[in-house]
Design an enzyme around this catalytic site. Structure first.
Site, PDB file in Angstrom:
ATOM      1  N   TYR A  11       0.830  -1.217   0.000  1.00 43.27           N
ATOM      2  CA  TYR A  11       0.000   0.000   0.000  1.00 43.27           C
ATOM      3  C   TYR A  11       0.864   1.267   0.000  1.00 43.27           C
ATOM      4  O   TYR A  11       0.772   2.094  -0.914  1.00 43.27           O
ATOM      5  CB  TYR A  11      -0.904  -0.072   1.230  1.00 43.27           C
ATOM      6  CG  TYR A  11      -1.570   1.206   1.680  1.00 43.27           C
ATOM      7  CD1 TYR A  11      -2.338   1.978   0.802  1.00 43.27           C
ATOM      8  CD2 TYR A  11      -1.457   1.619   3.008  1.00 43.27           C
ATOM      9  CE1 TYR A  11      -2.979   3.128   1.252  1.00 43.27           C
ATOM     10  CE2 TYR A  11      -2.094   2.757   3.465  1.00 43.27           C
ATOM     11  CZ  TYR A  11      -2.846   3.513   2.574  1.00 43.27           C
ATOM     12  OH  TYR A  11      -3.468   4.650   3.026  1.00 43.27           O
ATOM     13  N   THR A  35       3.244 -10.094   1.485  1.00 38.31           N
ATOM     14  CA  THR A  35       2.036  -9.375   1.913  1.00 38.31           C
ATOM     15  C   THR A  35       1.578  -8.391   0.835  1.00 38.31           C
ATOM     16  O   THR A  35       0.439  -7.926   0.889  1.00 38.31           O
ATOM     17  CB  THR A  35       2.257  -8.607   3.246  1.00 38.31           C
ATOM     18  OG1 THR A  35       3.422  -7.791   3.116  1.00 38.31           O
ATOM     19  CG2 THR A  35       2.440  -9.556   4.406  1.00 38.31           C
ATOM     20  N   PHE A  71      10.606   0.413   2.204  1.00 37.39           N
ATOM     21  CA  PHE A  71       9.336   0.135   2.885  1.00 37.39           C
ATOM     22  C   PHE A  71       9.194  -1.341   3.218  1.00 37.39           C
ATOM     23  O   PHE A  71       8.361  -1.699   4.051  1.00 37.39           O
ATOM     24  CB  PHE A  71       8.149   0.497   1.975  1.00 37.39           C
ATOM     25  CG  PHE A  71       8.113   1.927   1.509  1.00 37.39           C
ATOM     26  CD1 PHE A  71       7.556   2.908   2.303  1.00 37.39           C
ATOM     27  CD2 PHE A  71       8.633   2.299   0.275  1.00 37.39           C
ATOM     28  CE1 PHE A  71       7.512   4.231   1.891  1.00 37.39           C
ATOM     29  CE2 PHE A  71       8.596   3.611  -0.153  1.00 37.39           C
ATOM     30  CZ  PHE A  71       8.035   4.580   0.654  1.00 37.39           C
ATOM     31  N   SER A  75       4.720  -5.776   9.175  1.00 39.84           N
ATOM     32  CA  SER A  75       4.241  -4.574   9.873  1.00 39.84           C
ATOM     33  C   SER A  75       2.966  -4.762  10.700  1.00 39.84           C
ATOM     34  O   SER A  75       2.228  -3.803  10.907  1.00 39.84           O
ATOM     35  CB  SER A  75       4.030  -3.452   8.866  1.00 39.84           C
ATOM     36  OG  SER A  75       3.024  -3.817   7.959  1.00 39.84           O
ATOM     37  N   THR A 115       8.443   3.965  12.326  1.00 34.01           N
ATOM     38  CA  THR A 115       7.083   3.968  12.869  1.00 34.01           C
ATOM     39  C   THR A 115       7.015   4.615  14.247  1.00 34.01           C
ATOM     40  O   THR A 115       7.984   4.538  15.029  1.00 34.01           O
ATOM     41  CB  THR A 115       6.555   2.520  12.977  1.00 34.01           C
ATOM     42  OG1 THR A 115       5.313   2.527  13.713  1.00 34.01           O
ATOM     43  CG2 THR A 115       7.505   1.608  13.715  1.00 34.01           C
ATOM     44  N   TYR A 139       7.449  -5.607  16.686  1.00 39.80           N
ATOM     45  CA  TYR A 139       7.409  -4.794  15.460  1.00 39.80           C
ATOM     46  C   TYR A 139       8.135  -3.467  15.693  1.00 39.80           C
ATOM     47  O   TYR A 139       9.066  -3.112  14.956  1.00 39.80           O
ATOM     48  CB  TYR A 139       5.954  -4.552  15.040  1.00 39.80           C
ATOM     49  CG  TYR A 139       5.807  -3.474  13.998  1.00 39.80           C
ATOM     50  CD1 TYR A 139       6.406  -3.595  12.746  1.00 39.80           C
ATOM     51  CD2 TYR A 139       5.088  -2.300  14.270  1.00 39.80           C
ATOM     52  CE1 TYR A 139       6.285  -2.590  11.798  1.00 39.80           C
ATOM     53  CE2 TYR A 139       4.966  -1.300  13.326  1.00 39.80           C
ATOM     54  CZ  TYR A 139       5.570  -1.446  12.096  1.00 39.80           C
ATOM     55  OH  TYR A 139       5.455  -0.441  11.156  1.00 39.80           O
ATOM     56  N   ARG A 219      -6.048   9.004  17.550  1.00 43.17           N
ATOM     57  CA  ARG A 219      -4.888   8.730  16.708  1.00 43.17           C
ATOM     58  C   ARG A 219      -4.669   9.906  15.756  1.00 43.17           C
ATOM     59  O   ARG A 219      -5.592  10.640  15.431  1.00 43.17           O
ATOM     60  CB  ARG A 219      -5.101   7.452  15.868  1.00 43.17           C
ATOM     61  CG  ARG A 219      -5.112   6.171  16.678  1.00 43.17           C
ATOM     62  CD  ARG A 219      -3.731   5.848  17.236  1.00 43.17           C
ATOM     63  NE  ARG A 219      -3.742   4.616  18.005  1.00 43.17           N
ATOM     64  CZ  ARG A 219      -4.046   4.526  19.298  1.00 43.17           C
ATOM     65  NH1 ARG A 219      -4.394   5.604  19.979  1.00 43.17           N
ATOM     66  NH2 ARG A 219      -4.009   3.373  19.929  1.00 43.17           N
ATOM     67  N   ALA A 280      -5.519  -5.211  23.210  1.00 39.53           N
ATOM     68  CA  ALA A 280      -4.247  -5.253  23.947  1.00 39.53           C
ATOM     69  C   ALA A 280      -3.206  -4.393  23.251  1.00 39.53           C
ATOM     70  O   ALA A 280      -3.069  -4.444  22.029  1.00 39.53           O
ATOM     71  CB  ALA A 280      -3.753  -6.690  24.040  1.00 39.53           C
ATOM     72  N   ASP A 282      -3.018  -1.129  22.899  1.00 46.04           N
ATOM     73  CA  ASP A 282      -3.409   0.190  22.381  1.00 46.04           C
ATOM     74  C   ASP A 282      -3.136   1.278  23.422  1.00 46.04           C
ATOM     75  O   ASP A 282      -3.669   1.208  24.524  1.00 46.04           O
ATOM     76  CB  ASP A 282      -4.918   0.223  22.072  1.00 46.04           C
ATOM     77  CG  ASP A 282      -5.253  -0.187  20.651  1.00 46.04           C
ATOM     78  OD1 ASP A 282      -4.331  -0.239  19.820  1.00 46.04           O
ATOM     79  OD2 ASP A 282      -6.440  -0.431  20.383  1.00 46.04           O
TER      80      ASP A 282
HETATM   81  N1  UFG Z   1      -9.767   0.388  16.066  1.00 42.44           N
HETATM   82  C1  UFG Z   1     -11.046  -0.022  16.377  1.00 42.44           C
HETATM   83  N2  UFG Z   1     -11.609  -1.004  15.595  1.00 42.44           N
HETATM   84  C2  UFG Z   1     -10.951  -1.575  14.535  1.00 42.44           C
HETATM   85  C3  UFG Z   1      -9.641  -1.135  14.228  1.00 42.44           C
HETATM   86  C4  UFG Z   1      -9.070  -0.163  15.024  1.00 42.44           C
HETATM   87  O1  UFG Z   1     -11.673   0.469  17.322  1.00 42.44           O
HETATM   88  O2  UFG Z   1     -11.518  -2.454  13.868  1.00 42.44           O
HETATM   89  C5  UFG Z   1      -9.155   1.450  16.878  1.00 42.44           C
HETATM   90  C6  UFG Z   1      -7.880   1.012  17.566  1.00 42.44           C
HETATM   91  O3  UFG Z   1      -8.172   0.485  18.846  1.00 42.44           O
HETATM   92  C7  UFG Z   1      -7.084   2.304  17.626  1.00 42.44           C
HETATM   93  C8  UFG Z   1      -7.530   3.076  16.377  1.00 42.44           C
HETATM   94  O4  UFG Z   1      -8.762   2.486  15.987  1.00 42.44           O
HETATM   95  O5  UFG Z   1      -7.480   3.061  18.733  1.00 42.44           O
HETATM   96  C9  UFG Z   1      -6.541   2.980  15.235  1.00 42.44           C
HETATM   97  O6  UFG Z   1      -6.198   1.607  15.055  1.00 42.44           O
HETATM   98  P1  UFG Z   1      -5.348   1.081  13.799  1.00 42.44           P
HETATM   99  O7  UFG Z   1      -5.266  -0.389  13.932  1.00 42.44           O
HETATM  100  O8  UFG Z   1      -5.909   1.654  12.543  1.00 42.44           O
HETATM  101  O9  UFG Z   1      -3.924   1.745  13.991  1.00 42.44           O
HETATM  102  P2  UFG Z   1      -2.909   1.691  15.248  1.00 42.44           P
HETATM  103  O10 UFG Z   1      -2.944   3.058  15.865  1.00 42.44           O
HETATM  104  O11 UFG Z   1      -3.160   0.552  16.132  1.00 42.44           O
HETATM  105  O12 UFG Z   1      -1.524   1.351  14.531  1.00 42.44           O
HETATM  106  C10 UFG Z   1      -0.883   2.151  13.578  1.00 42.44           C
HETATM  107  C11 UFG Z   1      -0.152   1.269  12.589  1.00 42.44           C
HETATM  108  C12 UFG Z   1       0.933   0.477  13.275  1.00 42.44           C
HETATM  109  C13 UFG Z   1       1.847   1.409  14.003  1.00 42.44           C
HETATM  110  C14 UFG Z   1       1.083   2.325  14.908  1.00 42.44           C
HETATM  111  C15 UFG Z   1       2.039   3.334  15.448  1.00 42.44           C
HETATM  112  O13 UFG Z   1      -1.063   0.396  11.987  1.00 42.44           O
HETATM  113  O14 UFG Z   1       1.681  -0.220  12.319  1.00 42.44           O
HETATM  114  O15 UFG Z   1       0.039   2.998  14.199  1.00 42.44           O
HETATM  115  O16 UFG Z   1       1.405   4.238  16.230  1.00 42.44           O
HETATM  116  F1  UFG Z   1       2.712   0.704  14.757  1.00 42.44           F
END
Ligand code: UFG
Length: 317
Positions: A11, A35, A71, A75, A115, A139, A219, A280, A282
């Site tokens: 992506y 991937t 890249f 991940s 990251t 990661y 976020r 877990a 977050d």
């Molecule tokens: N979330 C939900 N439901 C979902 C998916 C996500 O409620 O189905 C919430 C998560 O709990 C989080 C937010 O939406 O609060 C964002 O979640 P993402 O999975 O989209 O992204 P992350 O913040 O967990 O992770 C991203 C990248 C990682 C990186 C991280 C660094 O995907 O690779 O940011 O901050 F490590």
């Protein structure tokens, strides 16, 4: 310029390759499609469907290149906890092989996809590059190890390097060939999951008891086109013998419920969702301090959340 894009069938890497090609640069892509997807690869690029762990293939893919956008990596945070070995192998050993091959071929410039996961649970918001790095999963630890390797390579051998630490990448790019959609399997990211939620398979919102304004996590979302713009600027901003680490986000944040509202506005209908337990690992809030990106790259993000959600939706249709 001729650039090797590792992970160019994915992506973010695929978007970088397409943007470089649209700007008239030459691109080699190295991706084993573990991937990524071969049909994402832009036909204007020269494609090496090979692994970063194959030193001969890496050397071949570097032929004639002036710089590397790296890249190619594993991940997924959750996967890294249960299969850490593949994170050390692909992310750390793979980059070790790439750095050796770049040195042997005298390729001067590297921009690395790092990251925000290198910081771990933040002590202060917004997160600056000077923040403590204390990753909470393999990661983030593997990407931090690579940042250390690159610093040493710059100091010892004069590599010009910039690591870009991404916060939450979203949106999509429409190249001359059409939309490049985010295609992860399984998809764990919020925005694609919000857009695909159905009554039969509603979005799960992970936690509503976080210390935030509406109880859901905050976020920092950055549009993939803005993100790659920063990479292209970094190619000319990197200085021989120096390794800079630069955050890329928007400098602001949205809660999960605000993302849902933006998606409802793009879709013109409600998004079916249900509350679920916290996921877990977050943290409650992640927001980047992007002052350094402004100073070193003359960069600021231009696309807002509505544009990220709208472009992601267009790319899925
Ligand atoms: N979330 C939900 N439901 C979902 C998916 C996500 O409620 O189905 C919430 C998560 O709990 C989080 C937010 O939406 O609060 C964002 O979640 P993402 O999975 O989209 O992204 P992350 O913040 O967990 O992770 C991203 C990248 C990682 C990186 C991280 C660094 O995907 O690779 O940011 O901050 F490590």
């Amino acid at each position: 310029m001729k650039v090797l894009v590792t992970g160019g069938a994915g992506y973010v890497g695929g978007t970088a390759a397409a943007m470089l090609l649209d700007q008239g640069h030459e691109v080699n892509i190295l991706d084993d499609c573990s991937t990524g997807y071969a049909d994402t690869v832009d036909p204007r690029a020269t494609f090496f469907k090979e692994s970063l762990l194959d030193a001969n293939a890496v050397a071949t893919s570097l032929s004639g290149c002036d710089a590397v956008l790296h890249f190619g990596a594993k991940s997924l945070v959750g996967e890294s906890v249960v299969k850490p070995d593949i994170y050390w192998e692909t992310n750390v050993s793979g980059t070790r092989i790439l750095l050796d091959a770049m040195r042997a071929a005298a390729i001067p410039t590297l921009v690395f996809s790092s990251t925000a996961a290198t910081y771990g649970e933040p002590k202060e918001i917004p997160i600056a590059e000077s923040a403590v790095t204390d990753p909470t999963n393999p990661y983030g630890a593997s990407k931090l190890a690579v940042d250390y390797m690159i610093s040493a390579q710059a100091k010892a051998y004069g590599l010009a390097a910039i690591s870009l630490r991404y916060f939450n990448v979203a949106g999509a790019f429409k190249s001359q060939r059409g939309w490049l959609a985010e295609r992860h399997n399984p998809e764990t990211h919020l925005i694609p999951n919000v857009l695909r939620a159905t009554a039969a398979n509603p979005l799960k919102v992970f936690g509503e008891d976080w210390p935030t304004k509406d109880g859901t996590c905050v976020r920092d979302y950055v549009h993939v086109v803005d993100l790659i713009g920063a990479h292209i600027s970094a190619l000319s901003a990197a200085i021989a013998g120096s390794h800079e680490i630069i955050n890329l986000g928007s400098g602001g944040g949205y809660t999960v419920k605000e993302v849902i509202a933006a998606a409802e506005s793009a879709l013109g209908r409600p998004v079916p969702y249900e509350m679920a337990p916290r996921r877990a690992g977050d943290p409650a809030v992640l927001i980047a301090d992007i002052t350094k990106a402004g100073k070193l790259l003359s960069w600021k993000p231009e696309r807002d959340l509505q544009s990220m959600v709208g472009d992601a939706l267009a790319s899925f249709q």
